[in-house]
Design a protein around this motif. Structure first.
Motif, PDB file in Angstrom:
ATOM      1  N   MET A 250       0.837  -1.185   0.000  1.00  0.00           N
ATOM      2  CA  MET A 250       0.000   0.000   0.000  1.00  0.00           C
ATOM      3  C   MET A 250       0.882   1.249   0.000  1.00  0.00           C
ATOM      4  SD  MET A 250      -3.155  -1.015  -0.076  1.00  0.00           S
ATOM      5  CE  MET A 250      -2.546  -2.313  -1.184  1.00  0.00           C
ATOM      6  N   VAL A 251       0.724   2.073  -1.017  1.00  0.00           N
ATOM      7  CA  VAL A 251       1.476   3.325  -1.113  1.00  0.00           C
ATOM      8  C   VAL A 251       0.533   4.454  -0.718  1.00  0.00           C
ATOM      9  CG1 VAL A 251       2.727   4.896  -2.634  1.00  0.00           C
ATOM     10  CG2 VAL A 251       2.941   2.417  -2.936  1.00  0.00           C
ATOM     11  N   PHE A 252       0.988   5.329   0.172  1.00  0.00           N
ATOM     12  CA  PHE A 252       0.177   6.439   0.651  1.00  0.00           C
ATOM     13  C   PHE A 252       0.558   7.733  -0.069  1.00  0.00           C
ATOM     14  CE2 PHE A 252       0.359   3.258   3.942  1.00  0.00           C
ATOM     15  CZ  PHE A 252      -0.937   3.201   4.435  1.00  0.00           C
ATOM     16  N   ALA A 253      -0.387   8.659  -0.141  1.00  0.00           N
ATOM     17  CA  ALA A 253      -0.136   9.942  -0.791  1.00  0.00           C
ATOM     18  C   ALA A 253       0.673  10.842   0.141  1.00  0.00           C
ATOM     19  CB  ALA A 253      -1.458  10.606  -1.186  1.00  0.00           C
TER      20      ALA A 253
ATOM     21  N   THR B   8       9.943  13.612  -2.683  1.00  0.00           N
ATOM     22  CA  THR B   8       8.965  13.495  -3.766  1.00  0.00           C
ATOM     23  C   THR B   8       7.652  12.911  -3.244  1.00  0.00           C
ATOM     24  OG1 THR B   8      10.731  13.149  -5.386  1.00  0.00           O
ATOM     25  CG2 THR B   8       8.500  12.473  -6.028  1.00  0.00           C
ATOM     26  N   GLU B   9       6.555  13.592  -3.578  1.00  0.00           N
ATOM     27  CA  GLU B   9       5.242  13.075  -3.201  1.00  0.00           C
ATOM     28  C   GLU B   9       4.901  11.870  -4.072  1.00  0.00           C
ATOM     29  OE1 GLU B   9       3.455  14.111  -0.766  1.00  0.00           O
ATOM     30  OE2 GLU B   9       4.272  16.091  -0.274  1.00  0.00           O
ATOM     31  N   LEU B  10       4.321  10.853  -3.467  1.00  0.00           N
ATOM     32  CA  LEU B  10       3.887   9.675  -4.210  1.00  0.00           C
ATOM     33  C   LEU B  10       2.387   9.750  -4.497  1.00  0.00           C
ATOM     34  CD1 LEU B  10       5.891   6.779  -2.521  1.00  0.00           C
ATOM     35  CD2 LEU B  10       6.528   8.233  -4.453  1.00  0.00           C
TER      36      LEU B  10
ATOM     37  N   ASP C 199       2.129  16.763  -9.220  1.00  0.00           N
ATOM     38  CA  ASP C 199       3.474  16.302  -9.554  1.00  0.00           C
ATOM     39  C   ASP C 199       3.835  15.026  -8.801  1.00  0.00           C
ATOM     40  OD1 ASP C 199       3.553  17.449  -7.057  1.00  0.00           O
ATOM     41  OD2 ASP C 199       5.456  18.503  -7.372  1.00  0.00           O
ATOM     42  N   GLY C 200       2.822  14.341  -8.252  1.00  0.00           N
ATOM     43  CA  GLY C 200       3.075  13.086  -7.560  1.00  0.00           C
ATOM     44  C   GLY C 200       3.605  12.022  -8.507  1.00  0.00           C
ATOM     45  N   VAL C 201       4.335  11.056  -7.957  1.00  0.00           N
ATOM     46  CA  VAL C 201       4.972  10.007  -8.756  1.00  0.00           C
ATOM     47  C   VAL C 201       4.324   8.668  -8.443  1.00  0.00           C
ATOM     48  CG1 VAL C 201       7.129   8.748  -9.150  1.00  0.00           C
ATOM     49  CG2 VAL C 201       7.159  11.240  -8.907  1.00  0.00           C
ATOM     50  N   ASP C 202       4.018   7.910  -9.493  1.00  0.00           N
ATOM     51  CA  ASP C 202       3.509   6.544  -9.321  1.00  0.00           C
ATOM     52  C   ASP C 202       4.664   5.565  -9.470  1.00  0.00           C
ATOM     53  OD1 ASP C 202       0.701   6.968  -8.932  1.00  0.00           O
ATOM     54  OD2 ASP C 202       0.564   7.535 -11.041  1.00  0.00           O
ATOM     55  N   LEU C 203       4.731   4.596  -8.585  1.00  0.00           N
ATOM     56  CA  LEU C 203       5.780   3.584  -8.636  1.00  0.00           C
ATOM     57  C   LEU C 203       5.292   2.347  -9.378  1.00  0.00           C
ATOM     58  CD1 LEU C 203       7.137   3.729  -4.961  1.00  0.00           C
ATOM     59  CD2 LEU C 203       7.963   4.988  -6.956  1.00  0.00           C
TER      60      LEU C 203
ATOM     61  N   GLN D 171       7.384  -2.903  -4.223  1.00  0.00           N
ATOM     62  CA  GLN D 171       7.834  -3.990  -3.353  1.00  0.00           C
ATOM     63  C   GLN D 171       9.191  -3.682  -2.730  1.00  0.00           C
ATOM     64  OE1 GLN D 171       7.289  -7.489  -5.875  1.00  0.00           O
ATOM     65  NE2 GLN D 171       5.269  -7.788  -4.954  1.00  0.00           N
ATOM     66  N   LYS D 172      10.033  -2.969  -3.458  1.00  0.00           N
ATOM     67  CA  LYS D 172      11.301  -2.522  -2.874  1.00  0.00           C
ATOM     68  C   LYS D 172      11.038  -1.471  -1.786  1.00  0.00           C
ATOM     69  CE  LYS D 172      14.008  -3.520  -7.020  1.00  0.00           C
ATOM     70  NZ  LYS D 172      14.766  -2.979  -8.177  1.00  0.00           N
ATOM     71  N   LEU D 173      10.022  -0.630  -2.004  1.00  0.00           N
ATOM     72  CA  LEU D 173       9.630   0.336  -0.978  1.00  0.00           C
ATOM     73  C   LEU D 173       9.210  -0.387   0.294  1.00  0.00           C
ATOM     74  CD1 LEU D 173       8.877   3.308  -0.167  1.00  0.00           C
ATOM     75  CD2 LEU D 173       6.590   2.820  -1.064  1.00  0.00           C
ATOM     76  N   ALA D 174       8.476  -1.495   0.142  1.00  0.00           N
ATOM     77  CA  ALA D 174       8.047  -2.282   1.307  1.00  0.00           C
ATOM     78  C   ALA D 174       9.246  -2.849   2.058  1.00  0.00           C
ATOM     79  CB  ALA D 174       7.114  -3.407   0.865  1.00  0.00           C
ATOM     80  N   LEU D 175      10.260  -3.295   1.314  1.00  0.00           N
ATOM     81  CA  LEU D 175      11.479  -3.802   1.957  1.00  0.00           C
ATOM     82  C   LEU D 175      12.186  -2.683   2.722  1.00  0.00           C
ATOM     83  CD1 LEU D 175      12.855  -6.061  -0.926  1.00  0.00           C
ATOM     84  CD2 LEU D 175      11.737  -6.818   1.178  1.00  0.00           C
TER      85      LEU D 175
END
Length: 633
Positions: free
Chosen positions: A457-460, A502-504, A511-515, A521-525
């Motif tokens: 789960m990626v949050f804004a 950077t805002e996700l 200007d938010g970025v989508d992964l 999954q690397k963010l989760a790690l």
């Protein structure tokens, strides 16, 4: 039909108990919310009611006095007109004061009611966040949550609807008291006549209200949940690719129309009920007015009632009639909003995670090492007849690296949910250092683990806060960046102008970025590394990576966590070679445990699964590897 109804009954749509608190209890609940969040509302509720009631009567008294003065003037021409002018001037000033007080009260109450409702919404959200994880997966609980949301969804619904009708009651109760005093001085018989007619109208109103709640409010809850889901699916960017590539536009539109059609049919039935009520109410008002008018005309003609008193009594009886009807309607509306408030309060009364009566459970005693033991653990999901896990016995020692493997549906994720205490076991028990984990505070138990799940789960939030999962002032940006780079997102950070600031997502920021899936999954790690807890749990967090990339990342990650306890879950076997032990699951049962070499030598289910998958870990397909005595070509 008592306002003091207070009982417990079985909710038709859930196994839990739904409580009917009663109007009086809910009024006290609303008043306590006023005291908690905005005390001034109680003053303006009283002052506004008195001012509004006074405005409706002051000209009735003035009219009588003016008519009496005019009659005396006609009988005695040339008498002083000054008292009449003073009366009109003073009355105008008093009326202006009441208008100002009423307007001020209405403004303060309108804003205050909305503010208090927003605070109750905040409480509801906090309750949702503190509930048992398992409860949030059941349709019954989702329906209860939907009801609670509806009870705080608008100005005229649920809790704020109660506030509004409490204000109405305050106004008309004062009006009834004044009217009763006036009419009791002349024709007390008017009071019971109006009361009986108003009560008949109220009884019919109550009948309509109950029918409407049953066939609209209660019946529509599952459909509103479906509608909310359809709106999410059709507007959420994460669904956009599948919808377009699979041509689902027409299909989803038809699905949504079906939900709309269901809602429309209920609304039509609801409006029909209220049309019947309106026709009945107008008929009762006509009967009341004809009765009162006839009695007063008779008094003028045959009993010598003055024109001034006629105007006062007629205005007062009309005001009394209106006030009684409004009070009864407000009582009915209060009961309806009270029933909705019951939905809200019943949801708020659901025990939070680790609710344990009057005292909170103790935290897990801090130790240099933790050992987790599954003793005859079985588990099945609510509403399911089959067990997701059956009779599992295993111990995870401090500092051990355990690989939990098996095909999809083997029970691996359920095993992890039990270890993390997202669920409690159905049978058996889980021990931490020899003590049942249920003896400890759940939130404190959570703090021992740093998990990374497959569904990330990626949050804004900014990237750094997505790693720390904390407020900006509690986020160590340097540490967050270090963990992101360790998890393989160094090149991504370098490509971003704002780096870890950077805002996700593009939900809140243009200007938010989508992964990508792999980047998430690397963010989760990185989150798991940043949390720096005693136990690391990786539940297939690298499913979006290819097998070789997963193997390399696991090797790197293993070096980063050092001597911590680690549990790696995967249906691919890239994690097993550097783990101390492997636990092989199949169909909810723990089939085999041992080192990679031991299980390969045993030549059981694990060895067979490894042979099938080994080809994916070969960097050069022309190279023949020998793994654990097994030749892979």
């Amino acid at each position: 039909m008592s306002l003091f109804k207070k009982s417990e009954k079985k909710d038709e749509n859930t196994d839990e108990f739904h409580r009917d608190y009663g109007v009086i209890s809910n009024i006290r609940y609303i008043l306590s919310a006023f005291v908690k969040y905005r005390k001034s509302l109680i003053f303006f509720l009283i002052a506004g009611g008195a001012a509004a009631a006074s405005m409706s009567y002051i000209w009735s008294f003035i009219g009588k006095l003016v008519i009496d003065m005019i009659e005396r003037q006609m009988k005695s021409p040339g008498s002083d007109i000054k008292p009449l002018l003073i009366l009109v001037g003073v009355s105008t000033a008093v009326e202006l004061f009441f208008m100002w007080l009423n307007t001020l009260s209405q403004t303060k109450l309108g804003i205050g009611f909305t503010y208090v409702r927003m605070m109750l919404v905040k409480e509801r959200i906090a309750k949702s966040l503190s509930m048992e994880y398992e409860a949030l997966e059941t349709p019954e609980m989702l329906d209860r949550l939907q009801k609670a949301k509806r009870a705080t969804a608008g100005d005229w619904q649920g809790v704020q609807g109660m506030m509004t009708y409490m204000q109405t009651m305050a106004t008309y109760v004062v009006s009834v008291i004044v009217s009763t005093v006036i009419m009791a001085a002349y024709k007390p018989v008017i009071i019971p006549i109006i009361g009986v007619l108003a009560l008949i109208q109220f009884q019919f109103f109550e009948y309509i209200r109950k029918k409407d709640k049953k066939e609209m409010w209660d019946a529509m809850m599952p459909h509103w949940r479906k509608l909310e889901y359809m709106e999410t699916v059709t507007t959420d960017f994460s669904f956009a690719k599948d919808i377009r590539l699979f041509g689902m536009k027409n299909y989803l539109s038809k699905k949504q129309k079906q939900v709309f059609d269901t809602e429309l049919s209920h609304w039509k039935k609801s409006r029909q009920y209220w049309i019947y009520n309106s026709l009945f109410a107008h008929g009762m008002v006509l009967i009341q007015n004809l009765t009162i008018m006839g009695m007063l005309i008779y008094s003028v003609v045959y009993e010598g009632l003055s024109i001034g008193n006629f105007s006062l009594y007629f205005a007062s009886s009309a005001a009394f009639s209106q006030a009684v009807n409004q009070i009864l309607m407000a009582v009915s509306a209060l009961r309806e909003r009270s029933a909705q408030t019951d939905d809200f309060r019943s949801f708020m009364d659901i025990p939070s995670a680790d609710a344990s009566g009057t005292s909170k459970k103790p935290p897990v005693p801090r130790s240099d090492s933790y050992e987790f033991t599954f003793e005859n653990v079985s588990f099945k999901y609510k509403g399911q007849e089959t067990y997701a896990l059956k009779n599992v016995n295993i111990t995870i020692s401090h500092g051990e690296k355990l690989a939990v493997v098996g095909l999809n549906g083997a029970g691996k994720t359920t095993f992890i949910k039990l270890l993390l205490r997202l669920y409690d076991v159905t049978e058996g028990r889980i021990l931490i250092n020899g003590v049942d984990v249920r003896e400890y505070d759940r939130a404190d138990y959570f703090s021992l683990f740093a998990p990374a799940f497959q569904d990330v789960m990626v949050f804004a939030f900014p990237m750094s806060e997505n790693v720390s999962m904390k407020e900006p002032f509690n986020t160590d940006k340097e540490q967050a960046e270090k963990m992101l780079r360790s998890a393989g997102l160094g090149e991504k950070i370098d490509s971003l102008e704002k780096g870890v600031d950077t805002e996700l997502l593009k939900v809140l920021y243009d200007d938010g970025v989508d992964l990508s899936g792999g980047e998430k999954q690397k963010l989760a790690l990185a989150r798991a590394l940043y949390k720096d807890t005693d136990v690391v749990v990786l539940d297939e967090p690298t499913a979006a990576l290819d097998a070789l990339a997963e193997y390399r990342l696991y090797q790197s990650f293993d070096g980063l966590i050092g001597g911590k306890t680690a549990v790696y879950i995967s249906h691919r076997l890239s994690s097993t070679r550097f783990c101390d032990r492997v636990a092989m699951f199949a169909k909810g049962e723990l089939l085999e445990t041992g080192t990679h070499d031991e299980l390969m030598e045993k030549n059981g289910a694990y060895a067979e699964m490894f042979r099938v998958q080994a080809q994916y870990y070969v960097e050069d397909k022309d190279v023949i590897l020998s793994e654990g005595g097994v030749s892979v070509e």
